[in-house]
Design a protein around this motif. Structure first.
Motif, short mmCIF file in Angstrom:
data_model
loop_
_atom_site.label_atom_id
_atom_site.label_comp_id
_atom_site.label_asym_id
_atom_site.label_seq_id
_atom_site.Cartn_x
_atom_site.Cartn_y
_atom_site.Cartn_z
N VAL A 23 34.33 117.77 -13.40
CA VAL A 23 35.19 118.94 -13.24
C VAL A 23 34.65 120.19 -13.94
CG1 VAL A 23 37.24 117.52 -12.96
CG2 VAL A 23 36.64 118.35 -15.23
N LEU A 24 33.68 120.02 -14.87
CA LEU A 24 33.11 121.17 -15.56
C LEU A 24 31.61 121.33 -15.29
CD1 LEU A 24 34.88 120.84 -19.04
CD2 LEU A 24 35.48 122.38 -17.16
N GLY A 25 30.87 120.24 -15.49
CA GLY A 25 29.42 120.31 -15.35
C GLY A 25 28.95 120.63 -13.94
N GLN A 26 29.47 119.91 -12.95
CA GLN A 26 28.99 120.10 -11.59
C GLN A 26 29.30 121.49 -11.04
OE1 GLN A 26 29.92 116.92 -8.90
NE2 GLN A 26 28.71 117.76 -7.24
N PRO A 27 30.53 122.02 -11.18
CA PRO A 27 30.74 123.39 -10.69
C PRO A 27 29.93 124.44 -11.43
CG PRO A 27 32.69 122.53 -11.82
CD PRO A 27 31.78 121.38 -11.61
N LEU A 28 29.70 124.24 -12.74
CA LEU A 28 28.88 125.20 -13.48
C LEU A 28 27.45 125.19 -12.98
CD1 LEU A 28 28.43 127.19 -15.77
CD2 LEU A 28 28.09 125.25 -17.32
N ILE A 29 26.90 124.00 -12.75
CA ILE A 29 25.53 123.91 -12.23
C ILE A 29 25.45 124.50 -10.83
CG2 ILE A 29 23.75 122.28 -11.47
CD1 ILE A 29 24.63 120.46 -13.76
N ALA A 30 26.45 124.23 -10.00
CA ALA A 30 26.47 124.80 -8.65
C ALA A 30 26.51 126.32 -8.70
CB ALA A 30 27.67 124.27 -7.87
N TYR A 31 27.26 126.86 -9.66
CA TYR A 31 27.31 128.32 -9.81
C TYR A 31 25.95 128.88 -10.21
CZ TYR A 31 28.21 132.92 -11.76
OH TYR A 31 28.14 134.25 -12.04
N LEU A 32 25.33 128.27 -11.20
CA LEU A 32 24.04 128.78 -11.67
C LEU A 32 22.98 128.71 -10.57
CD1 LEU A 32 24.00 127.20 -15.25
CD2 LEU A 32 24.45 129.58 -14.63
N ILE A 33 22.96 127.60 -9.85
CA ILE A 33 22.00 127.46 -8.76
C ILE A 33 22.30 128.46 -7.64
CG2 ILE A 33 21.17 125.92 -6.92
CD1 ILE A 33 21.56 123.61 -8.86
N GLY A 34 23.56 128.50 -7.25
CA GLY A 34 23.94 129.38 -6.14
C GLY A 34 23.74 130.84 -6.47
N ARG A 35 24.14 131.25 -7.66
CA ARG A 35 24.08 132.68 -8.02
C ARG A 35 22.68 133.15 -8.35
NH1 ARG A 35 23.63 137.12 -8.22
NH2 ARG A 35 24.82 138.77 -9.25
N TYR A 36 21.95 132.36 -9.16
CA TYR A 36 20.68 132.86 -9.67
C TYR A 36 19.46 132.29 -8.97
CZ TYR A 36 23.71 134.61 -13.34
OH TYR A 36 24.70 135.27 -14.02
N VAL A 92 22.88 116.10 -7.42
CA VAL A 92 21.72 115.35 -7.91
C VAL A 92 21.54 115.54 -9.41
CG1 VAL A 92 19.21 115.13 -7.74
CG2 VAL A 92 20.58 115.42 -5.66
N LEU A 93 21.67 116.77 -9.88
CA LEU A 93 21.46 117.06 -11.30
C LEU A 93 22.55 116.43 -12.17
CD1 LEU A 93 20.29 120.79 -11.12
CD2 LEU A 93 18.90 118.77 -11.64
N VAL A 94 23.78 116.45 -11.71
CA VAL A 94 24.87 115.85 -12.49
C VAL A 94 24.71 114.33 -12.53
CG1 VAL A 94 27.34 115.34 -12.41
CG2 VAL A 94 26.55 117.68 -12.23
N ALA A 95 24.31 113.73 -11.43
CA ALA A 95 24.06 112.29 -11.41
C ALA A 95 22.98 111.93 -12.44
CB ALA A 95 23.65 111.84 -10.02
N GLY A 96 21.90 112.71 -12.45
CA GLY A 96 20.84 112.47 -13.43
C GLY A 96 21.30 112.69 -14.85
N ALA A 97 22.15 113.69 -15.06
CA ALA A 97 22.66 113.97 -16.41
C ALA A 97 23.53 112.82 -16.92
CB ALA A 97 23.47 115.27 -16.40
N TYR A 98 24.37 112.27 -16.06
CA TYR A 98 25.21 111.15 -16.49
C TYR A 98 24.35 109.96 -16.89
CZ TYR A 98 28.66 107.43 -16.52
OH TYR A 98 29.45 106.37 -16.91
#
Length: 311
Positions: free
Chosen positions: A237-250, A73-79
């Motif tokens: 390939v960069l934005g979505q996995p980074l966001i998923a990491y930040l959400i998942g981890r923190y 959802v966040l990546v779609a909004g960012a694009y």
């Protein structure tokens, strides 16, 4: 680390074999389509069904899925935000083109590549089943509905859009497997054995089909949609996995296999379905095609790095 690299090596070697088979048309010009349909309608549904009936609902609907959905959802909004800011009002893409670009940036290849990655790297195909359900039940109908409203193409009825998920064998197999798992009943192994036999072909056939589909692509050719194409690929390939990491981890406190699953599924490249949608409505067809090829190439590196980092 060695196991992760070995898993990805197997994936890309088989994909390369598929590319060479397609490049020299060893199976004829229609082979990629036939092979992809065989995976889509027969082998992959069997794999999802047999995996899910042996699992529990708690193994499917996890924090990893929540991190993936939020990152989508966040990546779609960012694009959308980037495109609206980057283009002047007079040359801003139309709504249909923006929709295709948004899907290219956020709609992952959970079938042809997601299933093999889940099997070889995550060690559990059940991680990919809820991703398929989310995309088929929500993301695809929403994207098609927007394209339907904003373009002059063939307009399916609201009922046809609502029935879209029911026409996907992957969705039906996933839903059936989850339903059986929730009952607590497990079919006898004798009943599952024929499904297991067919399911064993899903991963190699999917990778061969993926490799064959890459033949003839020219993703680095300059064009009017170059900026949009590279923006979509970078986010995918960069934005979505980074966001998923930040959400998942923190935000969700995920660690270990759950965090790895969230980031790996988010790092999958753009799905070939996006090209199908673009072609159907004749909007941003080249953008969809080139984003799929570029993100697939880039994912060969990013998926390995993610798995090595978190695995």
């Amino acid at each position: 680390m060695r196991g992760v690299l070995a898993g990805f090596a197997a994936i890309w070697v088989v994909t390369l074999v598929g590319y060479l088979v397609g490049r020299y048309e060893l199976l004829g010009p229609s082979a990629p389509t036939v092979l992809a349909r065989l995976v889509f309608f027969v082998a992959a549904p069997a794999l999802l069904l047999t995996t899910l009936v042996r699992s529990s609902p708690g193994d499917v609907f996890t924090g990893a899925l929540a991190a993936f959905v939020l990152s989508t959802v966040l990546v779609a909004g960012a694009y959308l935000a980037i495109m609206l800011l980057a283009h002047r009002k007079k040359d801003r893409p139309d709504a249909g083109t923006l929709t295709v670009g948004t899907l290219a940036a956020s709609y992952v290849n959970a079938g042809n590549l997601g299933i093999p990655v889940a099997a070889y790297v995550l060690g559990d195909v059940s991680f990919i089943a809820p991703v398929l359900l989310f995309q088929t039940l929500l993301a695809a109908p929403i994207g098609l509905a927007v394209l339907d409203v904003t373009t002059g193409g063939r307009r399916p009825s609201p009922r046809a859009l609502a029935m879209l998920p029911l026409r996907s064998p992957l969705t039906l197999a996933s839903a059936t497997g989850i339903l059986i798992a929730t009952t607590g009943w497990r079919p006898p192994e004798e009943v599952l054995r024929p499904f297991d036999l067919v399911a064993s072909s899903a991963v190699p056939l999917a990778l061969l089909a993926l490799g064959m589909s890459l033949r003839g692509s020219r993703p680095f050719t300059a064009g009017e949609d170059g900026r949009d194409r590279y923006t979509a690929v970078a986010l995918k390939v960069l934005g979505q996995p980074l966001i998923a990491y930040l959400i998942g981890r923190y935000a969700l406190g995920l660690t270990g296999p759950a965090l790895l699953a969230a980031v790996v599924t988010a790092a999958l490249p753009t799905a070939q379905n996006v090209f199908v949608f673009a072609s159907r409505y004749d909007r941003a067809v080249s953008l969809a095609r080139d984003a799929i090829v570029l993100s697939t190439i880039a994912a060969a590196a990013t998926l390995v790095l993610v798995a090595a980092w978190l695995g």
